[in-house]
Design a protein around this motif. Structure first.
Motif, PDB file in Angstrom:
ATOM      1  N   GLN A 276      42.590 -15.932 -39.683  1.00  0.00           N
ATOM      2  CA  GLN A 276      42.547 -15.088 -38.494  1.00  0.00           C
ATOM      3  C   GLN A 276      43.968 -14.976 -37.933  1.00  0.00           C
ATOM      4  O   GLN A 276      44.612 -15.982 -37.643  1.00  0.00           O
ATOM      5  CB  GLN A 276      41.624 -15.673 -37.429  1.00  0.00           C
ATOM      6  CG  GLN A 276      41.625 -14.865 -36.120  1.00  0.00           C
ATOM      7  CD  GLN A 276      40.715 -15.491 -35.066  1.00  0.00           C
ATOM      8  OE1 GLN A 276      39.516 -15.274 -35.082  1.00  0.00           O
ATOM      9  NE2 GLN A 276      41.299 -16.251 -34.148  1.00  0.00           N
TER      10      GLN A 276
ATOM     11  N   GLU B 103      50.608  -4.506 -23.715  1.00  0.00           N
ATOM     12  CA  GLU B 103      49.261  -4.736 -24.244  1.00  0.00           C
ATOM     13  C   GLU B 103      48.354  -3.533 -23.965  1.00  0.00           C
ATOM     14  O   GLU B 103      47.528  -3.156 -24.800  1.00  0.00           O
ATOM     15  CB  GLU B 103      48.674  -6.007 -23.641  1.00  0.00           C
ATOM     16  CG  GLU B 103      49.364  -7.275 -24.132  1.00  0.00           C
ATOM     17  CD  GLU B 103      48.770  -8.535 -23.543  1.00  0.00           C
ATOM     18  OE1 GLU B 103      47.709  -8.449 -22.884  1.00  0.00           O
ATOM     19  OE2 GLU B 103      49.363  -9.614 -23.731  1.00  0.00           O
TER      20      GLU B 103
ATOM     21  N   THR C 201      46.522 -13.374 -34.979  1.00  0.00           N
ATOM     22  CA  THR C 201      46.550 -12.881 -33.596  1.00  0.00           C
ATOM     23  C   THR C 201      47.891 -12.222 -33.338  1.00  0.00           C
ATOM     24  O   THR C 201      48.943 -12.786 -33.659  1.00  0.00           O
ATOM     25  CB  THR C 201      46.344 -14.023 -32.595  1.00  0.00           C
ATOM     26  OG1 THR C 201      45.127 -14.719 -32.913  1.00  0.00           O
ATOM     27  CG2 THR C 201      46.243 -13.487 -31.171  1.00  0.00           C
ATOM     28  N   THR C 202      47.874 -11.020 -32.770  1.00  0.00           N
ATOM     29  CA  THR C 202      49.120 -10.321 -32.469  1.00  0.00           C
ATOM     30  C   THR C 202      49.606 -10.662 -31.067  1.00  0.00           C
ATOM     31  O   THR C 202      48.868 -11.232 -30.255  1.00  0.00           O
ATOM     32  CB  THR C 202      48.954  -8.794 -32.575  1.00  0.00           C
ATOM     33  OG1 THR C 202      48.143  -8.337 -31.477  1.00  0.00           O
ATOM     34  CG2 THR C 202      48.306  -8.397 -33.892  1.00  0.00           C
ATOM     35  N   THR C 203      50.831 -10.294 -30.800  1.00  0.00           N
ATOM     36  CA  THR C 203      51.408 -10.514 -29.471  1.00  0.00           C
ATOM     37  C   THR C 203      50.725  -9.673 -28.408  1.00  0.00           C
ATOM     38  O   THR C 203      50.909  -9.910 -27.211  1.00  0.00           O
ATOM     39  CB  THR C 203      52.909 -10.188 -29.480  1.00  0.00           C
ATOM     40  OG1 THR C 203      53.086  -8.838 -29.928  1.00  0.00           O
ATOM     41  CG2 THR C 203      53.677 -11.122 -30.396  1.00  0.00           C
TER      42      THR C 203
ATOM     43  N   GLN D  87      50.499 -15.665 -34.411  1.00  0.00           N
ATOM     44  CA  GLN D  87      49.625 -16.840 -34.501  1.00  0.00           C
ATOM     45  C   GLN D  87      48.710 -16.708 -35.715  1.00  0.00           C
ATOM     46  O   GLN D  87      48.163 -15.634 -35.987  1.00  0.00           O
ATOM     47  CB  GLN D  87      48.787 -16.985 -33.226  1.00  0.00           C
ATOM     48  CG  GLN D  87      47.876 -18.209 -33.205  1.00  0.00           C
ATOM     49  CD  GLN D  87      47.125 -18.331 -31.891  1.00  0.00           C
ATOM     50  OE1 GLN D  87      47.616 -17.922 -30.837  1.00  0.00           O
ATOM     51  NE2 GLN D  87      45.942 -18.899 -31.948  1.00  0.00           N
TER      52      GLN D  87
ATOM     53  N   ASN E  17      38.320  -7.473 -33.752  1.00  0.00           N
ATOM     54  CA  ASN E  17      37.955  -7.271 -32.359  1.00  0.00           C
ATOM     55  C   ASN E  17      38.311  -5.841 -31.968  1.00  0.00           C
ATOM     56  O   ASN E  17      39.393  -5.563 -31.496  1.00  0.00           O
ATOM     57  CB  ASN E  17      38.709  -8.282 -31.490  1.00  0.00           C
ATOM     58  CG  ASN E  17      38.376  -8.121 -30.030  1.00  0.00           C
ATOM     59  OD1 ASN E  17      37.373  -7.487 -29.688  1.00  0.00           O
ATOM     60  ND2 ASN E  17      39.191  -8.702 -29.174  1.00  0.00           N
TER      61      ASN E  17
ATOM     62  N   VAL F 192      52.327 -10.098 -35.450  1.00  0.00           N
ATOM     63  CA  VAL F 192      51.500 -11.304 -35.506  1.00  0.00           C
ATOM     64  C   VAL F 192      52.348 -12.520 -35.158  1.00  0.00           C
ATOM     65  O   VAL F 192      53.415 -12.728 -35.742  1.00  0.00           O
ATOM     66  CB  VAL F 192      50.883 -11.487 -36.909  1.00  0.00           C
ATOM     67  CG1 VAL F 192      50.241 -12.867 -37.051  1.00  0.00           C
ATOM     68  CG2 VAL F 192      49.871 -10.386 -37.191  1.00  0.00           C
TER      69      VAL F 192
ATOM     70  N   ASP G 127      45.404 -18.732 -37.652  1.00  0.00           N
ATOM     71  CA  ASP G 127      44.360 -19.743 -37.573  1.00  0.00           C
ATOM     72  C   ASP G 127      43.420 -19.594 -38.753  1.00  0.00           C
ATOM     73  O   ASP G 127      43.432 -18.581 -39.455  1.00  0.00           O
ATOM     74  CB  ASP G 127      43.552 -19.603 -36.268  1.00  0.00           C
ATOM     75  CG  ASP G 127      44.410 -19.781 -35.024  1.00  0.00           C
ATOM     76  OD1 ASP G 127      44.808 -20.919 -34.745  1.00  0.00           O
ATOM     77  OD2 ASP G 127      44.694 -18.762 -34.359  1.00  0.00           O
TER      78      ASP G 127
ATOM     79  N   GLN H 212      47.349  -9.330 -28.428  1.00  0.00           N
ATOM     80  CA  GLN H 212      45.991  -9.879 -28.356  1.00  0.00           C
ATOM     81  C   GLN H 212      44.975  -9.222 -29.287  1.00  0.00           C
ATOM     82  O   GLN H 212      43.772  -9.278 -29.033  1.00  0.00           O
ATOM     83  CB  GLN H 212      45.460  -9.852 -26.910  1.00  0.00           C
ATOM     84  CG  GLN H 212      46.375 -10.543 -25.904  1.00  0.00           C
ATOM     85  CD  GLN H 212      46.758 -11.960 -26.320  1.00  0.00           C
ATOM     86  OE1 GLN H 212      45.892 -12.745 -26.644  1.00  0.00           O
ATOM     87  NE2 GLN H 212      48.049 -12.268 -26.306  1.00  0.00           N
ATOM     88  N   ASP H 213      45.436  -8.597 -30.360  1.00  0.00           N
ATOM     89  CA  ASP H 213      44.514  -8.161 -31.406  1.00  0.00           C
ATOM     90  C   ASP H 213      44.136  -9.372 -32.248  1.00  0.00           C
ATOM     91  O   ASP H 213      44.995 -10.198 -32.580  1.00  0.00           O
ATOM     92  CB  ASP H 213      45.180  -7.131 -32.326  1.00  0.00           C
ATOM     93  CG  ASP H 213      45.496  -5.846 -31.615  1.00  0.00           C
ATOM     94  OD1 ASP H 213      44.575  -5.051 -31.402  1.00  0.00           O
ATOM     95  OD2 ASP H 213      46.672  -5.632 -31.267  1.00  0.00           O
ATOM     96  N   LEU H 214      42.863  -9.476 -32.610  1.00  0.00           N
ATOM     97  CA  LEU H 214      42.402 -10.496 -33.544  1.00  0.00           C
ATOM     98  C   LEU H 214      42.049  -9.807 -34.856  1.00  0.00           C
ATOM     99  O   LEU H 214      41.228  -8.888 -34.882  1.00  0.00           O
ATOM    100  CB  LEU H 214      41.176 -11.227 -32.992  1.00  0.00           C
ATOM    101  CG  LEU H 214      41.381 -12.067 -31.727  1.00  0.00           C
ATOM    102  CD1 LEU H 214      40.068 -12.722 -31.315  1.00  0.00           C
ATOM    103  CD2 LEU H 214      42.456 -13.118 -31.938  1.00  0.00           C
TER     104      LEU H 214
END
Length: 204
Positions: free
Chosen positions: A127, A79, A129-131, A114, A3, A112, A116, A133-135
């Protein structure tokens, strides 16, 4: 596949920062440059501003951001600044079209939290996800790798512009659940992970 949608600020907008590189001044500039509330990564690789010294801003190895001895508690501010992180050699910066200001990063500036699995064109990818909000879709350009920091072997993933993200402990345990652990001939544990057609084998 990341993203990393670009958003160009108004090139006619002129901004003057104070000599102490006021953090809120940069924050206001970035907010003005981004329409609405949609987070986007600016085209930093196309900006060639002058270097303007160093700011008293440190990203700790545990993920905390500190400015002039004070913990930055506003996640929205962190962010925002994460969208203009830039790295040259071993030096980290906040980069705008008009200034490039050095900051201190103890290890890596992204984290990171999260993990998925997503299906893309019939293949299953990891996938992350960083704290901030990078995907990140794990692939050949964004691999997971292990590296030592202060005597501890830690997992990372490449994100963008030379920046990596530390995969935090809980997220790494999730990766272990999605992969398989085996021992090599030397008796070391090896984590095997698959993301699309990419097979990763990580020494743990």
């Amino acid at each position: 596949m990341m993203n990393n949608e670009h958003n160009e600020p108004n090139p006619t907008k002129k901004v003057a920062f104070s000599d102490d590189k006021n953090l809120m001044g940069i924050a206001q500039y970035l907010k003005d440059a981004q329409p609405g509330h949609k987070r986007s990564i600016p085209p930093l690789e196309h900006w060639h501003p002058k270097h303007c010294g160093k700011m008293d801003l440190t990203v700790k190895a545990n993920g905390e951001w500190w400015h002039e001895g004070q913990l930055v508690k506003r996640q929205s501010l962190i962010e925002l600044f994460s969208t203009v992180l830039w790295k040259e050699g071993h030096t980290f910066y906040l980069k705008t079209p008009v200034e490039q200001i050095e900051i201190e990063v103890e290890d890596e500036p992204l984290f990171v939290n999260q993990v998925d699995q997503v299906d893309i064109e019939g293949k299953t990818y990891l996938q992350l996800t960083t704290t901030t909000q990078d995907l990140v879709i794990v692939d050949e350009q964004h691999p997971i790798f292990m590296r030592e920091y202060e005597g501890e072997l830690r997992p990372y993933v490449h994100v963008r512009f030379g920046l990596n993200a530390l995969i935090q402990r809980a997220a790494f345990f999730h990766l272990i659940e999605l992969g398989s652990l085996q021992e090599n001939a030397e008796g070391d544990a090896i984590l095997s992970l698959k993301s699309g057609d990419l097979l990763l084998q990580l020494g743990t």
